[in-house]
Design a protein around this motif. Structure first.
Motif, PDB file in Angstrom:
ATOM      1  N   HIS A 252       7.519 -12.749  -4.477  1.00 12.99           N
ATOM      2  CA  HIS A 252       8.814 -13.616  -5.000  1.00 12.99           C
ATOM      3  C   HIS A 252      10.029 -13.340  -4.893  1.00 12.99           C
ATOM      4  CE1 HIS A 252       5.600 -15.788  -7.510  1.00 12.99           C
ATOM      5  NE2 HIS A 252       4.948 -14.586  -7.618  1.00 12.99           N
ATOM      6  N   LEU A 253      10.874 -14.155  -4.005  1.00 12.49           N
ATOM      7  CA  LEU A 253      12.222 -13.879  -3.685  1.00 12.49           C
ATOM      8  C   LEU A 253      13.163 -14.309  -4.713  1.00 12.49           C
ATOM      9  CD1 LEU A 253      11.837 -15.017   0.134  1.00 12.49           C
ATOM     10  CD2 LEU A 253      12.154 -12.841  -0.658  1.00 12.49           C
ATOM     11  N   VAL A 254      14.214 -13.440  -4.894  1.00 13.10           N
ATOM     12  CA  VAL A 254      15.275 -13.763  -5.769  1.00 13.10           C
ATOM     13  C   VAL A 254      16.585 -13.295  -4.754  1.00 13.10           C
ATOM     14  CG1 VAL A 254      14.890 -11.797  -6.947  1.00 13.10           C
ATOM     15  CG2 VAL A 254      16.446 -13.437  -7.932  1.00 13.10           C
ATOM     16  N   ASP A 255      16.748 -14.278  -3.732  1.00 15.84           N
ATOM     17  CA  ASP A 255      17.866 -13.845  -2.888  1.00 15.84           C
ATOM     18  C   ASP A 255      18.813 -14.788  -2.331  1.00 15.84           C
ATOM     19  OD1 ASP A 255      16.216 -15.880  -1.221  1.00 15.84           O
ATOM     20  OD2 ASP A 255      15.616 -14.686   0.234  1.00 15.84           O
ATOM     21  N   GLY A 256      19.296 -15.791  -3.181  1.00 14.21           N
ATOM     22  CA  GLY A 256      20.326 -16.779  -3.042  1.00 14.21           C
ATOM     23  C   GLY A 256      20.247 -17.400  -1.737  1.00 14.21           C
ATOM     24  N   GLY A 257      18.911 -17.711  -1.061  1.00 15.37           N
ATOM     25  CA  GLY A 257      18.793 -18.353   0.186  1.00 15.37           C
ATOM     26  C   GLY A 257      18.844 -17.523   1.218  1.00 15.37           C
ATOM     27  N   PHE A 258      18.749 -16.253   1.159  1.00 17.17           N
ATOM     28  CA  PHE A 258      19.079 -15.287   2.189  1.00 17.17           C
ATOM     29  C   PHE A 258      17.872 -15.644   3.153  1.00 17.17           C
ATOM     30  CE2 PHE A 258      17.900 -11.549   4.495  1.00 17.17           C
ATOM     31  CZ  PHE A 258      18.918 -10.942   5.024  1.00 17.17           C
ATOM     32  N   SER A 259      16.736 -15.595   2.642  1.00 13.47           N
ATOM     33  CA  SER A 259      15.514 -15.630   3.637  1.00 13.47           C
ATOM     34  C   SER A 259      15.237 -17.277   4.099  1.00 13.47           C
ATOM     35  CB  SER A 259      14.085 -15.093   2.924  1.00 13.47           C
ATOM     36  OG  SER A 259      14.519 -14.038   2.517  1.00 13.47           O
TER      37      SER A 259
END
Length: 261
Positions: A252-259
């Motif tokens: 699960h990503l928590v990356d502000g849209g980076f990926s």
């Protein structure tokens, strides 16, 4: 240093999550994301083992969390030390239900062909072997306690590359695969295992960065800012909770849209 962008909005305490009666082990818990996870778990009723290589910092965190928390020194790259800590935690608290394998290091920034062998082994020793050692001893303890959940702290670099960080990227990609494999092995026995992939998080480690470099990191996140440790902890604690009872084997990503770029 020039003023930074406005801070991220505060994350409300997760009062709807109930960890009463649960024992949690958090590695790398003396600062940053690990500390934020330990705080949210304790706030919501868990008894927390605050494990870190920096014992003094871990003791300060544990003291601030109250009588249900214990500070323990731990080098996750030492398999026997991990085993002893898990055994001691079970002996003291009567079981183990939750674990967050968060301890990690950054490593050198060099092209792959120039990457020193000793640095390769050092980074993988903590970021990959340390998570394997942790799960190796946490899993039997959690199963013996009736089941629970584990979250392994990966990174956006568990699914992306980053020039100059071959060891870190390799470790985080492998961590995601190891998480999925373990989830397949133990989900039917009542143990859910997931991974979280933070983007760049605004922690004290970035305090000395100049404005241009900081803004460069911000520019990689379409949301227009870096994340906070509390935001990563919010997702982590949700995955540990019964509200995530049908979630396992996921990254699960928590990356502000980076990926999403």
């Amino acid at each position: 240093m020039a003023p930074r962008r406005p801070p991220s909005p505060p994350v409300e305490t997760l009062m709807h999550l109930d960890f009463s009666g649960k024992v949690a082990l958090v590695t790398g818990a003396a600062s940053g994301i690990g500390e934020a996870v330990a705080r949210q778990l304790a706030t919501n009723g868990a008894r927390v083992v605050v494990a870190d290589l920096d014992l003094a910092a871990a003791e300060a965190v544990a003291e601030s969390l109250g009588s249900g928390a214990r500070a323990r020194q731990l080098d996750v790259g030492d398999a026997d030390a991990v085993r002893q800590l898990v055994d001691a935690s079970v002996a003291e608290y009567g079981g183990l239900h939750l674990a967050v394998n968060n301890a990690g290091i950054g490593g050198a920034s060099l092209p792959t062909a120039d990457y020193p062998l000793e640095e390769w082994h050092r980074v993988l020793g903590v970021n990959l072997h340390g998570v394997f050692f942790s799960m190796k001893y946490e899993i039997p303890a959690i199963l013996a306690s009736g089941g629970g959940a584990i979250v392994n702290m990966a990174s956006i670099l568990g699914s992306n590359g980053w020039a100059g960080s071959t060891a870190y990227v390799a470790a985080k990609h492998a961590l995601v695969g190891m998480t999925k494999t373990a989830a397949l092995e133990y989900s039917a026995q009542g143990l859910r295992i997931n991974a979280v992939g933070p983007g760049f998080i605004d922690t004290p480690l970035l305090a000395g960065m100049d404005r241009a470099a900081y803004d460069g990191l911000v520019g990689l996140h379409p949301i227009g800012r870096l994340g906070s440790a509390e935001e990563v902890a919010a997702l982590t604690c949700f995955l540990l909770s019964e509200q995530a009872s049908f979630i396992t084997g996921s990254y699960h990503l928590v990356d502000g849209g980076f990926s999403a770029r």
